[in-house]
Design an enzyme around this catalytic site. Structure first.
Site, mmCIF file in Angstrom:
data_model
loop_
_atom_site.group_PDB
_atom_site.id
_atom_site.type_symbol
_atom_site.label_atom_id
_atom_site.label_comp_id
_atom_site.label_asym_id
_atom_site.label_seq_id
_atom_site.Cartn_x
_atom_site.Cartn_y
_atom_site.Cartn_z
ATOM 1 N N GLY A 127 0.809 -1.220 0.000
ATOM 2 C CA GLY A 127 0.000 0.000 0.000
ATOM 3 C C GLY A 127 0.842 1.270 0.000
ATOM 4 O O GLY A 127 2.077 1.239 0.133
ATOM 5 N N HIS A 128 0.160 2.396 -0.084
ATOM 6 C CA HIS A 128 0.812 3.707 -0.140
ATOM 7 C C HIS A 128 1.571 4.016 1.152
ATOM 8 O O HIS A 128 1.132 3.661 2.247
ATOM 9 C CB HIS A 128 -0.230 4.792 -0.390
#
Lengths: 340, 340, 340
Positions: free
Chosen positions: A240-241
């Site tokens: 994920g980010h």
């Protein structure tokens, strides 16, 4: 691959005993050798396999005595294991011998390109991209504007790298990898629908990182998603980010790490593990396959379960989980006795 | 990205204090600002970070007093938070400014195309496809025959959309997304092998849907797989044939929904969740990460576990799972006492 | 799709009752028929739906009595179910009618190509590749050097097949499939980083195998990763290096099989299952969704859980897991009574 015995002997500085034109098209262990396969014999204890192997060419150490099978050709070398390893490396590298820009490739005029670069057909290299020396870009790759690819990277067919990505030296990305897609950032409003947060950060990948096929790494909302040097990611992993993964950490297939989590160095994470966002996992942590991690993990811990716990405790609890119906019966018996 | 202070000031109608030629190439929080980064300062309580930040350009609200760092340039604006947000949106949109059909793209003569459409190189637009206004198709995209793509859609590099797909307005699909592949429909015969059922339905996606990288959505066997407006799907999600997902439902990465299941609106589904086929999940349902859903779920439920149950009950049971060895010991003790 | 009633009647040797120019663009069940859809009526018990269906064209068996809706057209045939099935097959196959090499495709001069082959734009067919008769390669496919693709294979857009792969007859690979990427083989050294093992084996896939979108199959380290005939793999499955999967085994979406595991024939494996490396799973084994398999499984077993156990035992234990807080209370009560 297709090699003749004489080609191999020349490469390895070995001596042919048998047919110098014997052809091989694959590699095999000596006990599994079939016609057309190349194998090696480095230890006397495997000499008996010479009676049954069907391998066409056998690289054999000088000091080993053994009778050459009628349908095989020997290549005598000093150290057959080492010779075989050299051959495998040479064979592996020969895939990356092309250079230049192939037909039907698009390379923006502003691209800065090192020496010995290959860009395959149907690859698209955007504005202001920098490609280091010896970069090998297979066909069908996309590299977005302003990205940098370090020396010696190998980018397999169909990899997609979004804008602003920074990739170190000697990285390998397999087919279907996506680097820099938008993080999953949506803010609910009062009408029960979602407004997208612009994802204006990027992805930074340091040197010697290998990423397996169809793995995805989202760009940071702001700042960088960071994969430190030496990290190895297997296939179909989701990062994920704003995640950071420490040096030399290894993650097996189909695991996922949610946004803003920080993982330490030298961790070993099994397959299909899920890690929640916004937590910190220490250095040298080991996580069993299919675990679910919902809280910080200290350095050196070994954990298992969903939600995860110390792996020895998990095993003890799970032994009892198997015996639960039996335990329930015992409780019933005790209740019967105690109600008298 | 690369902007100078004067470019940003012009865009935001702000005033430069310092070097108008200062260059920035990334965005950062003020406390993480390094040379080359742009940040903003909107609240007096963060003024102290001016002493330590290395940001090259700082957008600062008019009313804030603070001493400009020697190596930074200020851009004075009325509301620096709002100005920064405008800048992020502008930066995000600039990626989609290209129009026209690039070299090495294939667009069938029968394609109907709106205004301001971009079709990147190596994209293939099949027979009778309709592309709305302002559709942005990055390089390497495939759109199968008879599909419709609504106004303002953004299709990132390498997305594959099979025939007959119907996509609404303002959708965003990230790299590696596959829309409309065949459902997993095989019928065993008496020789223990499988006959394929032709999958002749399609996929319908309504407006404002965003789909993360490498997510796959299968076409219906007959009829349509339907994703309602406002749905947000994270990366690597699998949606089976004939599934329907209600408005504004959000699903996190690596979850899977098997064939013919119907999910309500405004649901929040965690990562790595598995949902069996042919069930109905109500509106406003919340499902914890890694859960396994094997039966219908009522509106508004919050559930967890594999198989899933009410999440508070799950937590209570799991607490006892951790204590199982201890409980087993207690039972042993009780048995010893009761056998006397 | 778009057909008129008369086109369908001609194909099926049926008789039109109503408007021969009625157009249909989709297929539907009779109870879900809307204008523009084609449906069929084969059993008298569904005759009542004729009152409410909106289908434009209805294929109807000769012996069924029923009043034609005003807005529908009948096509009378002997057996409407069979006729509909023939039509679906014909419709499905029409997608694969193209032949020849399209513009912007790269086919190496050394490629051996059968008859009636289609190679779409932006596809890249490497040196010494063999393509059998009637192979259909959609746009954007990569086939690495020395690979063989058997007669009648259908390769959807964006599939990536690495070098040396051997694919049997009548296989179907959906978009985003990756065949032959490197196995996850790294050897730690004493500096806590990893040295890559060259992956010099290949992937062998036998006849009639279908592989869902974004599934990945790694090449063998040495020797072959083998998928036997008739295997069906759903979307987003991960198959590690040197795995072997037996004939007619079916695996649902998002499952993973780690390196060197051998799975028998006629197995049914649910979604999101994880299978550890270096084990043997027998023939006819059934594995419930989300299970974790960490040890050999005997022929014919049905198992569930993580780690997995006999599925009936799992269900019994899980029933008690749900009751754990209650059981714990009972133990407390018993302890209170016994401490008196």
């Amino acid at each position: 691959m297709e090699f003749s015995a004489i080609q191999i002997a020349t490469l390895l500085n070995g001596k042919v005993e048998g047919d110098p034109n014997a052809k091989v098209t694959k590699l095999a262990k000596i006990e599994e050798g079939t016609p057309g396969s190349l194998t090696f014999l480095s230890h006397p204890k495997y000499t008996e396999y010479l009676k049954t192997t069907g391998a066409s060419v056998i690289i054999i150490s000088e000091e080993i005595e053994g009778i050459k099978p009628a349908n095989s050709t020997f290549i005598r070398v000093k150290d057959s294991r080492m010779a075989f390893s050299i051959l495998m490396d040479a064979y592996h590298k020969q895939q990356f011998s092309k250079t230049g820009v192939e037909q039907f490739a698009v390379v923006a005029p502003s691209v800065k390109m090192g020496t010995n670069v290959y860009v395959g057909s149907f690859s698209y290299i955007g504005d202001n991209v920098t490609l280091g020396n010896n970069v090998h870009i297979f066909p069908g790759v996309h590299i977005g504007n302003n990205s940098k690819i370090g020396d010696g990277c190998i980018i397999y067919p169909g990899v997609k790298i979004y804008t602003e990505s920074v990739i170190g030296k000697s990285c390998t990305f397999h087919s279907g990898v996506v680097i820099g897609s938008d993080g999953f950032g949506f803010v609910p409003n009062d009408e029960n629908n979602y407004r997208k947060m612009p994802q204006v950060g990027n992805v930074v990948i340091e040197d010697n990182v290998e990423i397996g096929s169809n793995t995805t790494i989202d760009r940071a909302t702001m700042g960088s998603t960071i994969i430190r040097k030496g990290v190895k990611l297997d296939n179909q992993i989701q990062i994920g980010h704003n995640v950071e993964i420490g040096e030399n950490t290894v993650i097996a297939a189909q695991s996922g790490v949610a946004g803003s989590t920080k993982i330490g160095r030298n961790c070993m994470i099994g397959g299909q593990v899920g890690i929640i966002g916004h937590i910190t996992i220490g250095n040298g942590v080991k996580i069993a396959a299919q675990s679910g991690i919902g809280a910080d993990i200290a350095d050196g811990a070994t954990i298992q379960g969903s939600p995860a716990m110390n792996h020895m405790d998990y095993k003890k609890s799970y032994v009892m989980f198997r015996k639960l119906p039996e335990l329930a019966d015992k409780i019933k018996d005790l209740e019967a006795k105690n109600s008298k």
